[in-house]
Structures are given as C-alpha cells and as structure tokens.
Design a protein around this motif. Sequence first.
Motif, PDB file in Angstrom:
ATOM      1  N   GLU A   1      66.804  16.378  28.813  1.00 34.96           N
ATOM      2  CA  GLU A   1      66.225  17.569  29.548  1.00 34.96           C
ATOM      3  C   GLU A   1      65.646  17.075  30.664  1.00 34.96           C
ATOM      4  OE1 GLU A   1      62.197  16.488  27.350  1.00 34.96           O
ATOM      5  OE2 GLU A   1      64.200  16.841  26.685  1.00 34.96           O
TER       6      GLU A   1
ATOM      7  N   ARG B   1      55.495  20.946  24.069  1.00 36.19           N
ATOM      8  CA  ARG B   1      54.732  20.469  24.891  1.00 36.19           C
ATOM      9  C   ARG B   1      53.183  20.994  24.616  1.00 36.19           C
ATOM     10  NH1 ARG B   1      55.623  19.819  31.017  1.00 36.19           N
ATOM     11  NH2 ARG B   1      53.682  19.213  31.742  1.00 36.19           N
TER      12      ARG B   1
ATOM     13  N   ARG C   1      59.816  15.625  29.672  1.00 32.52           N
ATOM     14  CA  ARG C   1      58.556  16.660  29.769  1.00 32.52           C
ATOM     15  C   ARG C   1      58.167  17.124  28.474  1.00 32.52           C
ATOM     16  NH1 ARG C   1      57.796  17.997  35.217  1.00 32.52           N
ATOM     17  NH2 ARG C   1      58.740  16.643  36.574  1.00 32.52           N
ATOM     18  N   PHE C   2      59.073  17.054  27.561  1.00 33.67           N
ATOM     19  CA  PHE C   2      58.762  17.302  26.339  1.00 33.67           C
ATOM     20  C   PHE C   2      58.673  16.395  25.160  1.00 33.67           C
ATOM     21  CE2 PHE C   2      58.581  22.751  26.306  1.00 33.67           C
ATOM     22  CZ  PHE C   2      58.534  22.489  27.491  1.00 33.67           C
TER      23      PHE C   2
ATOM     24  N   THR D   1      67.603  27.653  28.427  1.00 32.18           N
ATOM     25  CA  THR D   1      66.215  27.301  29.291  1.00 32.18           C
ATOM     26  C   THR D   1      65.904  28.812  29.860  1.00 32.18           C
ATOM     27  OG1 THR D   1      66.297  25.142  29.021  1.00 32.18           O
ATOM     28  CG2 THR D   1      64.126  25.961  30.149  1.00 32.18           C
TER      29      THR D   1
ATOM     30  N   LEU E   1      66.312  21.659  35.662  1.00 32.77           N
ATOM     31  CA  LEU E   1      65.998  21.761  34.406  1.00 32.77           C
ATOM     32  C   LEU E   1      64.608  21.389  34.022  1.00 32.77           C
ATOM     33  CD1 LEU E   1      66.986  22.265  31.411  1.00 32.77           C
ATOM     34  CD2 LEU E   1      67.987  20.144  31.162  1.00 32.77           C
ATOM     35  N   GLU E   2      64.198  20.258  34.479  1.00 33.26           N
ATOM     36  CA  GLU E   2      62.796  19.649  34.547  1.00 33.26           C
ATOM     37  C   GLU E   2      61.839  20.901  35.239  1.00 33.26           C
ATOM     38  OE1 GLU E   2      61.468  16.182  36.272  1.00 33.26           O
ATOM     39  OE2 GLU E   2      63.286  15.261  35.881  1.00 33.26           O
TER      40      GLU E   2
ATOM     41  N   GLN F   1      53.779  24.751  23.629  1.00 35.48           N
ATOM     42  CA  GLN F   1      54.885  25.387  23.790  1.00 35.48           C
ATOM     43  C   GLN F   1      56.073  24.869  23.277  1.00 35.48           C
ATOM     44  OE1 GLN F   1      55.522  28.738  25.395  1.00 35.48           O
ATOM     45  NE2 GLN F   1      57.597  28.274  24.519  1.00 35.48           N
TER      46      GLN F   1
ATOM     47  N   LEU G   1      54.586  30.164  31.540  1.00 31.38           N
ATOM     48  CA  LEU G   1      54.942  31.731  31.170  1.00 31.38           C
ATOM     49  C   LEU G   1      54.603  31.674  29.838  1.00 31.38           C
ATOM     50  CD1 LEU G   1      58.471  32.425  32.921  1.00 31.38           C
ATOM     51  CD2 LEU G   1      56.318  33.168  33.280  1.00 31.38           C
ATOM     52  N   GLY G   2      54.636  30.573  29.115  1.00 30.25           N
ATOM     53  CA  GLY G   2      54.555  30.883  27.702  1.00 30.25           C
ATOM     54  C   GLY G   2      53.072  30.460  27.281  1.00 30.25           C
TER      55      GLY G   2
ATOM     56  N   GLY H   1      63.478  33.177  38.666  1.00 32.76           N
ATOM     57  CA  GLY H   1      63.911  31.682  37.992  1.00 32.76           C
ATOM     58  C   GLY H   1      63.078  30.595  38.921  1.00 32.76           C
TER      59      GLY H   1
ATOM     60  N   LEU I   1      70.390  24.113  30.337  1.00 30.79           N
ATOM     61  CA  LEU I   1      69.731  24.893  31.477  1.00 30.79           C
ATOM     62  C   LEU I   1      69.766  26.452  31.369  1.00 30.79           C
ATOM     63  CD1 LEU I   1      68.250  24.603  34.132  1.00 30.79           C
ATOM     64  CD2 LEU I   1      70.418  24.265  35.359  1.00 30.79           C
TER      65      LEU I   1
ATOM     66  N   LEU J   1      60.098  34.670  27.673  1.00 28.82           N
ATOM     67  CA  LEU J   1      58.658  34.685  27.940  1.00 28.82           C
ATOM     68  C   LEU J   1      57.963  35.148  28.951  1.00 28.82           C
ATOM     69  CD1 LEU J   1      58.395  30.575  27.433  1.00 28.82           C
ATOM     70  CD2 LEU J   1      57.708  32.379  25.899  1.00 28.82           C
TER      71      LEU J   1
ATOM     72  N   GLY K   1      55.728  32.237  22.732  1.00 27.42           N
ATOM     73  CA  GLY K   1      54.428  32.316  23.407  1.00 27.42           C
ATOM     74  C   GLY K   1      53.776  33.534  22.817  1.00 27.42           C
TER      75      GLY K   1
ATOM     76  N   LEU L   1      63.200  31.378  29.713  1.00 31.96           N
ATOM     77  CA  LEU L   1      62.285  31.879  30.761  1.00 31.96           C
ATOM     78  C   LEU L   1      62.081  33.472  30.918  1.00 31.96           C
ATOM     79  CD1 LEU L   1      60.969  29.712  32.836  1.00 31.96           C
ATOM     80  CD2 LEU L   1      62.954  30.740  34.262  1.00 31.96           C
TER      81      LEU L   1
ATOM     82  N   THR M   1      62.507  24.036  35.483  1.00 33.96           N
ATOM     83  CA  THR M   1      62.553  25.199  34.307  1.00 33.96           C
ATOM     84  C   THR M   1      61.783  25.037  33.190  1.00 33.96           C
ATOM     85  OG1 THR M   1      64.951  25.673  35.359  1.00 33.96           O
ATOM     86  CG2 THR M   1      64.207  26.918  33.447  1.00 33.96           C
ATOM     87  N   GLN M   2      61.692  23.734  32.624  1.00 32.32           N
ATOM     88  CA  GLN M   2      60.786  23.517  31.442  1.00 32.32           C
ATOM     89  C   GLN M   2      59.376  23.633  32.049  1.00 32.32           C
ATOM     90  OE1 GLN M   2      62.710  20.112  29.936  1.00 32.32           O
ATOM     91  NE2 GLN M   2      63.794  21.258  28.418  1.00 32.32           N
ATOM     92  N   GLU M   3      59.020  23.201  33.324  1.00 31.21           N
ATOM     93  CA  GLU M   3      57.495  23.406  33.542  1.00 31.21           C
ATOM     94  C   GLU M   3      57.217  24.781  33.745  1.00 31.21           C
ATOM     95  OE1 GLU M   3      54.717  20.823  33.989  1.00 31.21           O
ATOM     96  OE2 GLU M   3      56.676  20.359  33.845  1.00 31.21           O
ATOM     97  N   HIS M   4      58.150  25.549  34.206  1.00 31.57           N
ATOM     98  CA  HIS M   4      57.862  27.271  34.522  1.00 31.57           C
ATOM     99  C   HIS M   4      58.162  27.719  33.062  1.00 31.57           C
ATOM    100  CE1 HIS M   4      59.866  30.999  36.733  1.00 31.57           C
ATOM    101  NE2 HIS M   4      58.335  30.909  36.184  1.00 31.57           N
ATOM    102  N   LEU M   5      58.704  27.302  31.995  1.00 35.14           N
ATOM    103  CA  LEU M   5      58.660  27.761  30.763  1.00 35.14           C
ATOM    104  C   LEU M   5      57.013  27.566  29.964  1.00 35.14           C
ATOM    105  CD1 LEU M   5      61.258  28.603  28.890  1.00 35.14           C
ATOM    106  CD2 LEU M   5      60.864  26.479  27.561  1.00 35.14           C
ATOM    107  N   LEU M   6      56.621  26.368  30.370  1.00 38.08           N
ATOM    108  CA  LEU M   6      55.285  26.082  29.730  1.00 38.08           C
ATOM    109  C   LEU M   6      54.296  27.166  30.435  1.00 38.08           C
ATOM    110  CD1 LEU M   6      53.308  24.121  28.263  1.00 38.08           C
ATOM    111  CD2 LEU M   6      52.859  23.023  30.214  1.00 38.08           C
TER     112      LEU M   6
END
Lengths: 219, 219
Positions: free
Chosen positions: B86, B64, B92-93, B133, A130-131, B72, A140-141, A74, B130, B140, B179, B137, A133-138
């Motif tokens: 978030e 995003r 961020r989104f 998300t 949270l920020e 995503q 990974l996806g 994570g 969180l 994805l 994804g 994670l 993690t969302q960057e991480h989400l993008l």
Amino acid sequence: MTYAFEFKDAREAAFALPELDEGLDPMARMGVRIAYAKDEEIYGQDEDADLIYRVVRGSVRTTRLLSDGRRQIGAFYREGDLFGFESAVHHRFSAEAMQDSVVLVVKRSALKTAGGDLDRMIWTATSRELERTQEHLLLLGRKNACEKVASFLLGLAEGVPSDTVSLPMGRLDMADYLGLTIETVSRMLSQLQASHVVCFSATRQFKVINRAALSRMAQ
Amino acid sequence: MTYAFEFKDAREAAFALPELDEGLDPMARMGVRIAYAKDEEIYGQDEDADLIYRVVRGSVRTTRLLSDGRRQIGAFYREGDLFGFESAVHHRFSAEAMQDSVVLVVKRSALKTAGGDLDRMIWTATSRELERTQEHLLLLGRKNACEKVASFLLGLAEGVPSDTVSLPMGRLDMADYLGLTIETVSRMLSQLQASHVVCFSATRQFKVINRAALSRMAQ
DNA sequence: CGCTTTATTGAGGGCGGTCAAAGAGCGTGG
DNA sequence: CCACGCTCTTTGACCGCCCTCAATAAAGCG
C-alpha cells in the motif's frame, strides 16, 4: 465527445510556450498541453485510462457521483502534480478543472517505453496516490466533522512557506472531499476561527494561528 | 520485536508443504511461508515496506488506529490475495491475521529483479488496490448505513459460485471497515433480512435472496 | 454445562443533515 | 460611482440518522 476533440487541437497551439521548464522535463517533450475551462471535464468516469496527466497551471479535482447526485471528491491536484493513473484500465473517478487550467497529457505507453526514469516516476506517483487515498479513507471513516476540517486545513498549510494559505476550492468542494455538507464545513470553520486556531482573512484565505492546536484537533 | 523474529524460523519449517501450486508460481519459490495466529500482527504501522505478502491460508485485514482507539480497516484479503504494497516506503496501516493463517513473504527487491512477469504482477496488484480503495472511499464518504452494509454483502457475494456466502470476519471488523458501530451493522443486517433481501443461516453465513434488490440498495 | 465472548435489540441522546433566510462577494450595466 | 442580480457563504432552527449505553440472547469453547 467529438466536439471536445476538435477543440483540443486548436487549444494546443495556444500553449506552445513552456509553462514548466521543458529542458529539465523529458515528460513535457512527449506530451501535449491542453487548456480546460473552469469545471470542464478532463476525463470521464469509465473512460479508458491510457493517458497520464500533469497540472501545468491551475488545479484539478477527481469526482465520483452516485445516481441521486451525491458526490465524492477523490483528490485535489495542484501545479506540478501528476494524476489520472488511479486505475490501470478504466477511470473510477472523473477529473475536472477547478479553474481555467492547462494540463500536460502524455500516453502511458509512451512513458513506459521511454526509459527507467519515467517508469519509476509513474510508480512512485501511483504509490503516493495510494498512500494519500488511505489517509483519506481514515478521515472519512473515523473522524468527526471538526477533525475532518482541521485535517484538511493542516494538509493545505503543510509545506507552505508563507503563513497565509489560499484555498483553491469553494466550500462545496471541501464538503464533498470531507464527506460533509457545506453548512457543516462552514460551521466548523467558524468554530476553528472562534477558538483562535486559524484566522480567515477572506473566504478563500487563512492563516494558521496555533499549529499545535490545529494538529491536535486533526488527530 | 526480536521475539517475533526468533519464532519465524521455527514456523517456516512447519509449512514446507506447498499450500498453493508451487510449480506454477515462481513467487512461491522466492519467498518464505510464515504462520500467524489469530489477531497476530504481520506487519506494523510505520514499519518499512520492503516485503510483499500473499495469503496462502486464512485471511488478513489491514487496520489503522487513532490515538483514542477508533479503528479503520483498510481492506480484507483472502487466500491468494497479495497485500503489503500500500506504500512504497512505510506502511500506513498494519496487517493482522483474522484467523490462524499462513502467509508467503517475499522481498520486494527480489521480485523487481526477477523479471517482467513478477514486476507486472506487482503493478497490477497495486493498481487494483488503488481502485478498491477508491471504491471504499465513496462508500465511507457518501453512503448511508444501509447502503454500506448492502455494498459489503454484495461484494462478498460477488464471484462466489455457491449461493451461500460465509463471512470471514465478525461484526466488529465489518463495522470498522464500513465506518459504523457493531450495533448499526447488526440492525442493518436484521433489516435486510426482514425485507427478504438476504437470509442468514448462521451469524457468519448468509444467502442472497434478491440480488437485484441488494444491488439497488448498495447504490 | 458453565463461562466468556460476540451478537442482537431497545431506549435515549447528540452530531451532522435539511430547510430556510440573511449576508457577503462579485461581475454587469446603468 | 452605485444599483442590481447572481452565486457563494454564513447562521439559525429543527429533524433524523447513527451512536451510546444498557440489557438480553446467542454462540463459541473448555
């Protein structure tokens, strides 16, 4: 489990000396320092999340396992970082020391009642988590292997004054953070090096040669 | 931008009638209801995050974009859900209405000063965000296409009393959340239906036939 | 009913995974 | 100091999952 707890008291004593400036840090006075060996678990998945942690020395990763052994990392935490507040009730990820490390442990309730400053600290830390993690989400996806690795190196190089950056983790941790295999990570690193974007002086140490190109490749 | 703001006042008036029970909900009294058309932007990436939102009617997605158009989706929100927190500073989104929707908008600062209850509400909502998300994670990073789609359907079916579940989104939104591409999503749905795990009565409506199997396939 | 949008299905290709082997790093002990 | 064993990393060959491209089918809508 009780085994680990018996040890903790003994290990506290070994770290009575302040590792961070205690006078300027009210959090340090309320908590307890605990040492963890490399790969030792700090907290486990599904454990209660009533403690907050801070890396005093070393580094920490949070991980989650699927039943067949697939692993997702994570986040990585370095000296000074707060962690452990990814959930209000139960941890969704477990935390492990990446090297022999020292961690400051504080009761969440103690911080809550201590005053606005610390309460605010938890809030901003959670929000930043949270920020990230969302960057991480993008990543990974929607990013491919090369973009993933480039993003990762760029993140490490960010805010580092020296031009030489050292990796606190091995290839497996990188792979499990990026949703790749170690072979693919290795191939992408070789590729980035071949195109003179970065240069590895050792397996865990590199320089950014062309930051603009690295940034472009990271999307 | 100013165009959107001019419209907002006019649209408020159209929704003076309470959509949720206003007497039991102190948040509703402090905010303003705004209507959004399908696919209309509620807030944009990099905008200030000083407002908090609640879905009164319809549904909302956060998205995003990468520069080349890859997209995503961060989360879906249904009636009653809070969203927009978030990040503490900048979003961020971006958020968009998935159908013609009504959203309650409240100043974050107003909620903060209103008292412990609402403050606590923001906290638990952020914390849950969180958690979700991080679950996303794992999906994805380490699940294959079949597991992704099974997880998604299971999540939708969760907490729905009726055995028939309706999808508030099309295949493209599903794909960009998981994804994947729409073709892969469609293939996995056909595959799950062929193995009698779920049954689609319409493109946006399905029943869970074998919940244990679905749960197993979701890992 | 015709038009547009969305979903399904098929064929083929490429990116990243899997398996395997060789190379590099590193602590231990002779 | 080198020899040895162990772990980690790199590189290669091959394969499979998912993407891409394309065509058809279905659904939404005036």
